[in-house]
Design an enzyme around this catalytic site. Structure first.
Site, PDB file in Angstrom:
ATOM      1  N   THR A 345       1.915   2.691 -14.963  1.00  0.00           N
ATOM      2  CA  THR A 345       1.929   2.165 -13.653  1.00  0.00           C
ATOM      3  C   THR A 345       0.485   2.803 -12.889  1.00  0.00           C
ATOM      4  O   THR A 345      -0.240   3.440 -13.636  1.00  0.00           O
ATOM      5  CB  THR A 345       3.004   2.885 -13.000  1.00  0.00           C
ATOM      6  OG1 THR A 345       3.187   4.165 -13.073  1.00  0.00           O
ATOM      7  CG2 THR A 345       4.211   2.130 -13.597  1.00  0.00           C
ATOM      8  N   ASP A 346       0.568   2.326 -11.875  1.00  0.00           N
ATOM      9  CA  ASP A 346      -0.663   2.905 -10.983  1.00  0.00           C
ATOM     10  C   ASP A 346      -0.466   3.891 -10.197  1.00  0.00           C
ATOM     11  O   ASP A 346      -0.856   4.155  -8.788  1.00  0.00           O
ATOM     12  CB  ASP A 346      -1.154   1.570 -10.199  1.00  0.00           C
ATOM     13  CG  ASP A 346      -1.532   0.383 -11.072  1.00  0.00           C
ATOM     14  OD1 ASP A 346      -2.152   0.316 -12.127  1.00  0.00           O
ATOM     15  OD2 ASP A 346      -0.998  -0.711 -10.652  1.00  0.00           O
ATOM     16  N   SER A 371      -0.912   8.040  -5.815  1.00  0.00           N
ATOM     17  CA  SER A 371      -1.173   6.523  -5.750  1.00  0.00           C
ATOM     18  C   SER A 371      -2.515   6.231  -6.258  1.00  0.00           C
ATOM     19  O   SER A 371      -3.708   6.730  -5.551  1.00  0.00           O
ATOM     20  CB  SER A 371      -0.977   5.726  -4.432  1.00  0.00           C
ATOM     21  OG  SER A 371      -1.484   4.472  -4.577  1.00  0.00           O
ATOM     22  N   ARG A 372      -2.737   5.505  -7.417  1.00  0.00           N
ATOM     23  CA  ARG A 372      -3.995   5.444  -8.030  1.00  0.00           C
ATOM     24  C   ARG A 372      -4.891   4.367  -7.195  1.00  0.00           C
ATOM     25  O   ARG A 372      -6.081   4.154  -7.540  1.00  0.00           O
ATOM     26  CB  ARG A 372      -4.124   5.104  -9.387  1.00  0.00           C
ATOM     27  CG  ARG A 372      -3.515   6.461 -10.306  1.00  0.00           C
ATOM     28  CD  ARG A 372      -3.498   6.209 -11.895  1.00  0.00           C
ATOM     29  NE  ARG A 372      -2.785   7.010 -12.434  1.00  0.00           N
ATOM     30  CZ  ARG A 372      -1.564   7.333 -12.830  1.00  0.00           C
ATOM     31  NH1 ARG A 372      -0.919   6.213 -12.526  1.00  0.00           N
ATOM     32  NH2 ARG A 372      -1.068   8.147 -13.413  1.00  0.00           N
ATOM     33  N   VAL A 373      -4.175   3.615  -6.484  1.00  0.00           N
ATOM     34  CA  VAL A 373      -4.901   2.399  -5.450  1.00  0.00           C
ATOM     35  C   VAL A 373      -5.639   3.438  -4.215  1.00  0.00           C
ATOM     36  O   VAL A 373      -6.428   3.205  -3.624  1.00  0.00           O
ATOM     37  CB  VAL A 373      -4.107   1.473  -5.138  1.00  0.00           C
ATOM     38  CG1 VAL A 373      -4.875   0.610  -4.145  1.00  0.00           C
ATOM     39  CG2 VAL A 373      -3.933   0.763  -6.401  1.00  0.00           C
TER      40      VAL A 373
END
Length: 537
Positions: A345-346, A371-373
């Site tokens: 997941t991101d 959160s990698r975004v």
């Protein structure tokens, strides 16, 4: 009145002529039909012999319209995973190939319905009307068909939208121990999509029927079933049915994504999915690996979550956002399945049992959540307000640990701790009460500029409610700019701060006025001493 004999004879002759022409035109076609037989029946698994041309994951049909999926394809026999009750199945029963893979009904007719992965209705509202059917196993969109994730998916939870933002097309994992509020975060995210033009798919995997009924009732009460599809498989269902459920739900969501819609799908939860696949694999005598899971356990989740993406405009521009839920044991996020899903997941939202027991809800552990975004999925106005919030909150949590030892704190440290306590109080939120983006921006701007720091902790909740009520007085053009892609201007910032100052002023304690010190009255009991020269001899 009777018909004449000539007319009757003509009708009979015409009928026989039609029959003769039809008989002469008929050409029988022989279609091969491959049939095998059951050699062994186990728990949700059967062994079949006599189907040499069957393909991997092909559907096979048993007596009583029972379906199964060919999982193990060996030279002499195949292992079939059953998709239903198998009490009436015995060794020697016939098995027939269908020549197709498993598919599921998709279309707008599924909105507001509760179905199982085979498309059967579970809500008592009659048959399900679908546009067409799509296979449950599909390839993920290629990289060149994907666009960056830049549009936010507002969950309505301040702690998530501000500190762990989720974008449309992102995959954000929700994990934590039992009874820590994982499902509540997912359901609140669905409730917040009302009026946002987002289709939601809630996939309940291996849960109790009472728990699913409670979720469906809540969605119905809040008016969320109008844009939601619920796919359910109970915990006592066959393991094969549990295994295919999230894939069927993903195909339903992909149908709307390929139509250019934004879709949110919740997998609740993938722990049960992994256990069902482990049960199937062990029954099929596949070699066990770590924690008795087969070696391809990573692949069953990765190929499913890779289907979540944001498509380019040429492909319709739709998006599929995934919120998979996973259950940990004793806060062990380094177990096999959690680590697999964290790497797929991101980002992840970790829920702490300690925070839950302290009443800090949602019980999101900001230190272990990521959160990698990140800010790329936030509106510019929101990003400007919540930019330093996570850093301030992390500093507070670290200093709060040292403050528990009774250490003497300087004034700057005391201010950081006091500010962090107000951040924690503002990030608390009751269940099923999502907060809009404008309300969040207003509260967070007042919080980051220190307006809430002068409000006592026990009055923060009441002050926040008053600020929510006062938001109705913000001009409509300012509200439109806050929710658009425009940056937060100095004028809009001043408008919000003036509103926050006026609203929070009644909740702040009155400043203490310093009174002038009064002169001390002279004591009459004391007599002044005379100089020695005046003393009498």
């Amino acid at each position: 009145m009777t018909a004449s004999p000539n007319l009757l004879q003509t009708a009979i002759d015409q009928a026989f002529t039609d029959l003769r022409e039809t008989r002469e035109a008929f050409q029988p076609q022989l279609a091969p039909r491959e049939v095998g037989f059951v050699t062994n029946v186990s728990t949700g698994i059967v062994t079949v012999s006599g189907l040499p041309n069957v393909g991997f994951e092909e559907l096979v049909k048993f007596p009583g319209n029972l379906l199964g999926i060919a999982f193990n394809v060996d030279e002499d026999e195949i292992g079939v995973v059953l998709l239903g009750d198998y009490q009436d199945l015995h060794a020697g029963d016939e098995v027939e190939r269908t020549g197709r893979v498993m598919d599921v009904a998709v279309g707008n007719g599924l909105l507001g319905r509760v179905i199982d992965p085979l498309g059967n209705p579970l809500d008592g509202k009659g048959p399900v009307y679908a546009d067409h059917r799509m296979p449950v196993e599909r390839s993920a969109p290629p990289i060149m068909d994907r666009d960056p994730v830049v549009v936010p998916l507002q969950t309505g939870l301040k702690v998530v939208d501000a500190l762990i933002p989720v974008g449309r097309g992102q995959r954000e994992l929700i994990l934590g121990d039992r009874q820590t509020g994982k499902t509540a975060i997912a359901i609140d995210s669905i409730l917040n999509q009302r009026g946002q033009n987002v289709i939601c798919v809630y996939c309940a995997i291996g849960q109790r029927a009472s728990a699913v009924a409670k979720v469906v009732a809540k969605l119905g009460q809040e008016g969320a079933m109008e844009y939601t599809v619920v796919v359910v498989v109970e915990g006592n269902a066959a393991p094969g049915l549990v295994y295919v459920t999230p894939y069927a739900a993903t195909s339903i969501a992909e149908y709307f994504m390929e139509k250019g819609r934004d879709v949110l799908i919740v997998y609740d939860d993938l722990t049960q999915h992994a256990r069902a696949y482990r049960e199937i694999s062990l029954l099929l005598r596949r070699p066990p690996g770590r924690e008795a899971f087969p070696g391809d356990i990573f692949y069953i989740h990765s190929r499913m979550l890779e289907r979540s993406t944001h498509l380019i405009k040429e492909r319709g521009g739709g998006s599929l956002t995934a919120l998979p839920v996973i259950e940990t044991t004793a806060q062990d996020i380094s177990a096999y399945i959690p680590t697999n899903l964290i790497s797929i997941t991101d980002g992840q939202i970790y829920l702490s049992p300690t925070l839950f027991q302290l009443g800090i809800l949602p019980a999101v552990d900001v230190g272990k959540s990521v959160s990698r975004v990140g800010g790329a999925a936030q509106r510019p106005a929101y990003r400007a307000v919540a930019g330093h919030l996570k850093l301030d909150y992390s500093q507070f949590e670290e200093l709060e640990t040292f403050a528990k030892f009774g250490t003497r704190l300087d004034e700057s440290t005391r201010k950081i701790i006091d500010h962090g306590q107000h951040i924690r109080a503002c990030l608390k939120q009751p269940e099923s009460q999502p907060v809009s983006m404008v309300e969040q921006i207003t509260v967070l701007l007042a919080l980051t500029t220190g307006l809430f720091d002068r409000v006592p902790i026990d009055k923060v909740n009441e002050a926040e409610k008053a600020l929510h009520d006062a938001i109705a007085s913000i001009p409509a053009e300012v509200v439109n700019r806050l929710t658009s892609a425009e940056k937060l201007s100095n004028g809009d910032r001043k408008t919000i701060l003036d509103l926050g100052t006026r609203t929070l002023l009644p909740f702040q304690p009155a400043p203490e006025t310093k009174s002038e010190p009064k002169p001390e009255p002279k004591s009459e009991s004391k007599t002044e001493s005379k100089p020695a020269s005046e003393a009498k001899p």
